[in-house]
Design a protein around this motif. Structure first.
Motif, PDB file in Angstrom:
ATOM      1  N   ALA A 121       0.826  -1.205   0.000  1.00  0.00           N
ATOM      2  CA  ALA A 121       0.000   0.000   0.000  1.00  0.00           C
ATOM      3  C   ALA A 121       0.863   1.260   0.000  1.00  0.00           C
ATOM      4  CB  ALA A 121      -0.934   0.001   1.209  1.00  0.00           C
ATOM      5  N   LEU A 122       1.956   1.236   0.761  1.00  0.00           N
ATOM      6  CA  LEU A 122       2.808   2.422   0.855  1.00  0.00           C
ATOM      7  C   LEU A 122       3.443   2.754  -0.495  1.00  0.00           C
ATOM      8  CD1 LEU A 122       4.211   1.271   4.221  1.00  0.00           C
ATOM      9  CD2 LEU A 122       3.072   3.455   3.938  1.00  0.00           C
ATOM     10  N   ALA A 123       3.890   1.755  -1.216  1.00  0.00           N
ATOM     11  CA  ALA A 123       4.452   1.982  -2.548  1.00  0.00           C
ATOM     12  C   ALA A 123       3.378   2.516  -3.492  1.00  0.00           C
ATOM     13  CB  ALA A 123       5.054   0.693  -3.093  1.00  0.00           C
ATOM     14  N   ASP A 124       2.167   2.006  -3.360  1.00  0.00           N
ATOM     15  CA  ASP A 124       1.084   2.461  -4.218  1.00  0.00           C
ATOM     16  C   ASP A 124       0.723   3.906  -3.909  1.00  0.00           C
ATOM     17  OD1 ASP A 124      -0.822   1.775  -6.307  1.00  0.00           O
ATOM     18  OD2 ASP A 124      -2.349   2.042  -4.766  1.00  0.00           O
ATOM     19  N   TRP A 125       0.787   4.302  -2.648  1.00  0.00           N
ATOM     20  CA  TRP A 125       0.490   5.690  -2.288  1.00  0.00           C
ATOM     21  C   TRP A 125       1.510   6.645  -2.896  1.00  0.00           C
ATOM     22  CZ3 TRP A 125      -0.455   4.422   3.579  1.00  0.00           C
ATOM     23  CH2 TRP A 125      -1.612   3.625   3.681  1.00  0.00           C
ATOM     24  N   ARG A 126       2.769   6.230  -2.938  1.00  0.00           N
ATOM     25  CA  ARG A 126       3.775   7.077  -3.589  1.00  0.00           C
ATOM     26  C   ARG A 126       3.464   7.213  -5.082  1.00  0.00           C
ATOM     27  NH1 ARG A 126       7.054   4.419   0.200  1.00  0.00           N
ATOM     28  NH2 ARG A 126       7.773   2.850  -1.288  1.00  0.00           N
TER      29      ARG A 126
END
Length: 198
Positions: A121-126
């Motif tokens: 999720a964190l990579a997708d938010w970036r």
């Protein structure tokens, strides 16, 4: 039992005790800049989306959740809490978010859900944030986090559950200006984490 069905079952009473509302409001209140275009990931019954609407006055909020039951409950609440219809409600998986990097957002919110989504999720938010865009999310406290039953089966195995603010901040590695703080309400403890896309 799949996660959508599990959370569909919880939807009618999910916001009954007020805890998710309290955490979401505290999370949004801790932001240090306004945001015109907001994405609320795993919105549940909309606590963070409604808090963003009240406190940030965005032009647009997109709120997504895998559970159609949660989205339906959020829409019912929106009749009173979003009379102008500024929130778009989508039943969709959180990862990847149904957003294009060609139309980036100013802020990604995720209250009370990252421990189900995992590090992807964190990579997708970036991916979906504009440069300098903000992220704000919560994490449970390892000392009181004790999921059981079907819920435990859906906790992400790749995301470390933090014991202190330093461990909570470390989850946001890859973001700039990361800060974290502990928030307590009664016997419940969470960490509020903030950062920016470099």
């Amino acid at each position: 039992m799949g996660p959508a069905f599990l959370f569909d079952e919880q939807a009618p009473a999910y916001d009954a005790n007020g805890f998710h509302e309290l955490v979401a409001t505290e999370l949004v209140a801790g932001l240090d800049a306004p945001a015109a275009n907001v994405l609320d990931v795993a919105t549940g019954t909309g606590a963070a989306a409604f808090a963003a609407l009240r406190l940030l006055e965005p032009a647009r909020v997109t709120a997504i959740d895998l559970s159609s039951g949660m989205i339906e409950r959020a829409k019912q609440r929106a009749a009173e809490l979003d009379p102008d219809g500024r929130i778009d409600w989508l039943t969709a998986p959180a990862v990847p978010a149904p957003m294009s990097e060609k139309d980036p957002v100013d802020l990604v919110l995720c209250a009370s859900s990252l421990h189900f989504l995992g590090m992807a999720a964190l990579a997708d938010w970036r991916r979906v944030l504009r440069p300098g865009g903000q992220v704000a999310f919560t994490l449970p406290f390892a000392g009181t986090f004790n999921p059981s039953g079907p819920i435990a089966e859906h906790v992400a195995t790749d995301l470390p559950i933090p014991s202190d603010v330093d461990e909570a901040a470390a989850v946001a590695a890859g973001f700039a200006g990361v800060r974290a703080r502990r928030f307590e309400s009664g016997d419940r403890v969470v960490f509020l984490v903030y950062g920016r896309k470099p």
